[in-house]
Design a protein around this motif. Structure first.
Motif, PDB file in Angstrom:
ATOM      1  N   LYS A   1      68.446   4.367  67.266  1.00 31.15           N
ATOM      2  CA  LYS A   1      67.795   5.856  67.181  1.00 31.15           C
ATOM      3  C   LYS A   1      68.182   6.440  68.515  1.00 31.15           C
ATOM      4  O   LYS A   1      68.764   7.731  68.237  1.00 31.15           O
ATOM      5  CB  LYS A   1      66.349   5.597  67.403  1.00 31.15           C
ATOM      6  CG  LYS A   1      65.637   5.499  66.298  1.00 31.15           C
ATOM      7  CD  LYS A   1      64.042   5.651  66.714  1.00 31.15           C
ATOM      8  CE  LYS A   1      63.092   5.356  65.354  1.00 31.15           C
ATOM      9  NZ  LYS A   1      61.785   5.576  65.491  1.00 31.15           N
ATOM     10  N   GLU A   2      68.693   6.005  69.650  1.00 30.21           N
ATOM     11  CA  GLU A   2      69.264   6.737  70.835  1.00 30.21           C
ATOM     12  C   GLU A   2      70.633   7.271  70.232  1.00 30.21           C
ATOM     13  O   GLU A   2      70.929   8.201  70.757  1.00 30.21           O
ATOM     14  CB  GLU A   2      69.155   5.788  72.074  1.00 30.21           C
ATOM     15  CG  GLU A   2      69.441   6.476  73.302  1.00 30.21           C
ATOM     16  CD  GLU A   2      68.268   7.437  73.653  1.00 30.21           C
ATOM     17  OE1 GLU A   2      68.191   8.443  73.852  1.00 30.21           O
ATOM     18  OE2 GLU A   2      67.015   6.899  73.296  1.00 30.21           O
TER      19      GLU A   2
ATOM     20  N   ASN B   1      63.525   9.046  75.350  1.00 34.88           N
ATOM     21  CA  ASN B   1      63.386   9.717  74.283  1.00 34.88           C
ATOM     22  C   ASN B   1      62.726   9.409  73.244  1.00 34.88           C
ATOM     23  O   ASN B   1      62.111   9.894  72.015  1.00 34.88           O
ATOM     24  CB  ASN B   1      64.902  10.059  73.991  1.00 34.88           C
ATOM     25  CG  ASN B   1      65.497  11.191  74.747  1.00 34.88           C
ATOM     26  OD1 ASN B   1      65.301  12.269  74.948  1.00 34.88           O
ATOM     27  ND2 ASN B   1      66.819  10.817  74.893  1.00 34.88           N
TER      28      ASN B   1
ATOM     29  N   LEU C   1      64.368  11.456  62.210  1.00 37.65           N
ATOM     30  CA  LEU C   1      64.595  10.193  62.904  1.00 37.65           C
ATOM     31  C   LEU C   1      63.424   9.781  63.491  1.00 37.65           C
ATOM     32  O   LEU C   1      63.315   8.590  63.747  1.00 37.65           O
ATOM     33  CB  LEU C   1      65.714  10.829  64.050  1.00 37.65           C
ATOM     34  CG  LEU C   1      66.075   9.565  64.954  1.00 37.65           C
ATOM     35  CD1 LEU C   1      66.931   8.531  64.122  1.00 37.65           C
ATOM     36  CD2 LEU C   1      67.199  10.318  65.961  1.00 37.65           C
ATOM     37  N   ARG C   2      62.598  10.604  63.962  1.00 37.29           N
ATOM     38  CA  ARG C   2      61.357  10.388  64.694  1.00 37.29           C
ATOM     39  C   ARG C   2      60.167   9.832  63.716  1.00 37.29           C
ATOM     40  O   ARG C   2      59.153   9.832  63.750  1.00 37.29           O
ATOM     41  CB  ARG C   2      60.664  11.356  65.481  1.00 37.29           C
ATOM     42  CG  ARG C   2      61.672  11.756  66.585  1.00 37.29           C
ATOM     43  CD  ARG C   2      60.998  12.980  67.531  1.00 37.29           C
ATOM     44  NE  ARG C   2      61.919  13.083  68.601  1.00 37.29           N
ATOM     45  CZ  ARG C   2      62.025  12.370  69.701  1.00 37.29           C
ATOM     46  NH1 ARG C   2      61.186  11.258  69.971  1.00 37.29           N
ATOM     47  NH2 ARG C   2      62.763  12.829  70.614  1.00 37.29           N
TER      48      ARG C   2
ATOM     49  N   TYR D   1      71.429  16.431  59.367  1.00 41.09           N
ATOM     50  CA  TYR D   1      72.418  16.233  60.441  1.00 41.09           C
ATOM     51  C   TYR D   1      73.780  16.611  59.790  1.00 41.09           C
ATOM     52  O   TYR D   1      74.829  17.647  60.345  1.00 41.09           O
ATOM     53  CB  TYR D   1      72.751  14.817  60.760  1.00 41.09           C
ATOM     54  CG  TYR D   1      73.837  14.471  61.560  1.00 41.09           C
ATOM     55  CD1 TYR D   1      74.133  14.716  62.962  1.00 41.09           C
ATOM     56  CD2 TYR D   1      75.068  13.541  61.088  1.00 41.09           C
ATOM     57  CE1 TYR D   1      75.219  14.557  63.829  1.00 41.09           C
ATOM     58  CE2 TYR D   1      76.341  13.389  61.916  1.00 41.09           C
ATOM     59  CZ  TYR D   1      76.321  13.794  63.319  1.00 41.09           C
ATOM     60  OH  TYR D   1      77.138  13.487  64.176  1.00 41.09           O
TER      61      TYR D   1
ATOM     62  N   GLU E   1      66.357  15.662  63.803  1.00 39.04           N
ATOM     63  CA  GLU E   1      65.657  15.062  64.955  1.00 39.04           C
ATOM     64  C   GLU E   1      64.191  14.542  64.315  1.00 39.04           C
ATOM     65  O   GLU E   1      63.720  13.391  64.912  1.00 39.04           O
ATOM     66  CB  GLU E   1      65.677  15.563  66.157  1.00 39.04           C
ATOM     67  CG  GLU E   1      64.978  15.087  67.366  1.00 39.04           C
ATOM     68  CD  GLU E   1      64.760  15.643  68.732  1.00 39.04           C
ATOM     69  OE1 GLU E   1      64.047  15.137  69.621  1.00 39.04           O
ATOM     70  OE2 GLU E   1      65.825  16.594  68.729  1.00 39.04           O
TER      71      GLU E   1
ATOM     72  N   LEU F   1      70.226   9.993  67.971  1.00 42.21           N
ATOM     73  CA  LEU F   1      69.802  11.375  68.779  1.00 42.21           C
ATOM     74  C   LEU F   1      70.936  11.641  69.493  1.00 42.21           C
ATOM     75  O   LEU F   1      71.299  13.217  69.454  1.00 42.21           O
ATOM     76  CB  LEU F   1      68.655  11.016  69.443  1.00 42.21           C
ATOM     77  CG  LEU F   1      68.196  12.177  70.371  1.00 42.21           C
ATOM     78  CD1 LEU F   1      67.493  13.185  69.280  1.00 42.21           C
ATOM     79  CD2 LEU F   1      67.279  11.837  71.464  1.00 42.21           C
TER      80      LEU F   1
ATOM     81  N   THR G   1      66.926  15.882  76.647  1.00 34.41           N
ATOM     82  CA  THR G   1      66.991  14.515  75.847  1.00 34.41           C
ATOM     83  C   THR G   1      68.377  14.166  76.786  1.00 34.41           C
ATOM     84  O   THR G   1      68.351  12.666  76.634  1.00 34.41           O
ATOM     85  CB  THR G   1      67.923  15.020  74.720  1.00 34.41           C
ATOM     86  OG1 THR G   1      69.020  15.814  74.808  1.00 34.41           O
ATOM     87  CG2 THR G   1      66.753  15.485  73.685  1.00 34.41           C
TER      88      THR G   1
END
Length: 524
Positions: A422-423, A523, A345-346, A358, A342, A426, A451
């Motif tokens: 991205k969503e 998010n 990803l950010r 992941y 995560e 996530l 989340t």
């Protein structure tokens, strides 16, 4: 040595220990059952209990149950605070640092469940009221400060004289239970940084810049990064069983939740037909041993723990060979990898890509003891599982007809796709994390609140709670776990203002009030 010995009770209390014993059924049930229900891992298949108050519905407000986690925390803090305040412990700073780390870990778990808490009063070993509540945000800040000091102390260990290092390692190996008996100071450094990383991800919506700073620092300094680094209790090492084995198999007190069934079946997870048994007896037109089937959250179940009088007992229970020797993790490697996924990803520096962490998180997501042959077999299945591109169509059907059929709300696959937004990425990360950390319902429910993932079925009859929830809403916090007169006064004086400090839209001491890091915003 007397104080060190006393803390062993507190260490065991971190995962359902009581009276100095390793984690057991009674204490574990009080500690985790409500969170198991809120995370939609489980449903209690009967509403009546011989030694506790009725739990009529999933969201019923029952002090016997919402006070359970705090009761176990009380065992941990009251065994460690005396040592942390002992005049001689500063002569062994590494041991003080480690006990403070365990105290902080357990305190953060409690703050994440309830919100405000009397953190400083507990830390100072105060034994008489008042016990002023502090806002959850302030508890986080104090623990982050502790972690900096803990890490500085542990890193300094190699500069201590050789005779001193040997003595401290002897103390560690004889008094610290949640790590391998041959663990080094490095294990505790990784534990501290893993807690820092978990807390940073928790607060990403409220303090994004600070969250990034703490997360990157934790990873750079070293987090859990192998099966050997994992922290927890291993029943295979102390001739015990995971408490859920008895709770499910003997007491018939937990059964599969329909949401968890739907997630596992939609994603064709290896757990789908391995983690739970098929129905134990006739359910409507469904013959015995035909299907893995769960119960919808919020249904009023039957009376009694016998299938002869209560058909809900026949829904799927945990498979004994999967749960009996399963470790009780304090920190699991796969959780840390999903946290790093995560973070990556950010756009944070997590030491690798979101896809790498992941996929490695899935590889090591088994709930089985890493030392078992069954763990190796499951790992091979998980390697293939990563290639599922799309979820399969799956509809939950209640064989008793108590609830309507429900198509799965899980529409994502498992395979990583760099082209996903991205969503979606996530959702994949959190869904796989939710499966991987089973049965750690504290953290699973926390991630659902933070989340919105994984997607689950709406809980039926939410109005059977305290009236602060609407249909389809999750419980956002457990209400304050105190019923004595002094605590009730303190809740009014400092508890409710602390809730409002972190959440200006606070509904008061209600299930619908969001904790500090739980914001109704996107998010990203």
């Amino acid at each position: 040595e007397q104080y060190f010995a006393a803390t062993m009770t507190g260490q065991k209390g971190m995962r359902g220990g009581k009276n100095g014993n390793y984690p057991g059924e009674h204490a574990y049930q009080r500690q985790y059952t409500l969170a198991d229900v809120y995370a939609e891992y489980a449903v209690v298949p009967h509403y009546d209990f011989a030694y506790a108050k009725y739990l009529d519905y999933s969201y019923s407000v029952v002090d016997d149950w919402y006070g359970g986690p705090n009761g176990e925390y009380g065992i941990t803090r009251t065994s460690m605070a005396p040592l942390l305040n002992h005049e001689s412990i500063d002569a062994i700073p590494e041991m003080k640092a480690i006990y403070l780390l365990m105290f902080d870990y357990s305190s953060i778990e409690i703050a994440d469940l309830y919100g405000p808490m009397p953190f400083t009063a507990f830390l100072n070993n105060k034994d008489q009221p008042p016990f002023p509540f502090e806002a959850q945000s302030d508890v986080y800040k104090k623990v982050f400060t502790h972690l900096e000091r803990i890490l500085a102390c542990l890193h300094h260990f190699t500069e201590q004289p050789e005779w001193y290092q040997k003595k401290v390692l002897d103390l560690m190996h004889s008094n610290l239970l949640i790590v391998d008996k041959n663990a080094t100071v490095d294990t505790w450094i990784r534990f501290a940084n893993s807690l820092k990383l978990r807390m940073a991800i928790h607060m990403v919506k409220v303090e994004p810049a600070l969250a990034k700073q703490y997360a990157e620092a934790a990873v750079a300094d070293g987090v859990i990064e192998s099966l050997a680094d994992q922290v927890g209790f291993y029943p295979s090492q102390y001739s015990g069983s995971h408490p859920l084995y008895t709770i499910s198999e003997t007491w018939n007190d937990e059964r599969l939740n329909a949401s968890f069934e739907s997630i596992l079946m939609s994603l064709k997870h290896p757990y789908a037909n391995a983690l739970y048994e098929k129905n134990g007896g006739q359910l409507g037109d469904l013959a015995a041993s035909k299907k893995t089937v769960g119960i919808r959250s919020g249904v009023r179940t039957g009376a009694g723990q016998s299938a002869s009088s209560n058909p809900f007992i026949n829904y799927s229970r945990l498979r004994p060979t999967m749960i009996q020797k399963a470790p009780l993790y304090i920190f699991k490697w796969s959780e840390i990898d999903f946290l790093r996924a995560e973070g990556a990803l950010r756009g944070w520096n997590m030491g690798g890509t979101a896809q790498f962490f992941y996929e490695r998180g899935i590889d090591n997501s088994s709930c089985l003891d890493p030392g078992s042959s069954a763990h190796t077999g499951l790992a091979k299945q998980l390697a293939n599982y990563k290639n599922l591109a799309s979820a399969v169509d799956y509809t939950y059907v209640d064989p008793l007809g108590k609830t309507e059929s429900m198509p799965s709300v899980t529409k994502i696959g498992v395979k990583w796709n760099e082209a996903d937004d991205k969503e979606t990425k996530l959702e994949k990360i959190i869904t796989q994390k939710y499966i991987a950390i089973f049965p750690n319902s504290f953290e699973a429910w926390g991630e659902m609140r933070r989340t919105g993932y994984p997607k689950t079925f709406p809980v039926l009859n939410p109005n059977q709670g305290d009236g602060s929830l609407k249909y389809g809403e999750l419980v956002r916090r457990m209400i304050f776990p105190y019923s004595d007169d002094a605590s009730i006064v303190e809740i009014q004086k400092t508890g409710l203002p602390a809730l409002s400090k972190d959440n200006p839209q606070s509904l008061g001491d209600k299930q619908g009030t969001r904790v500090w890091w739980d914001r109704p915003t996107g998010n990203f």
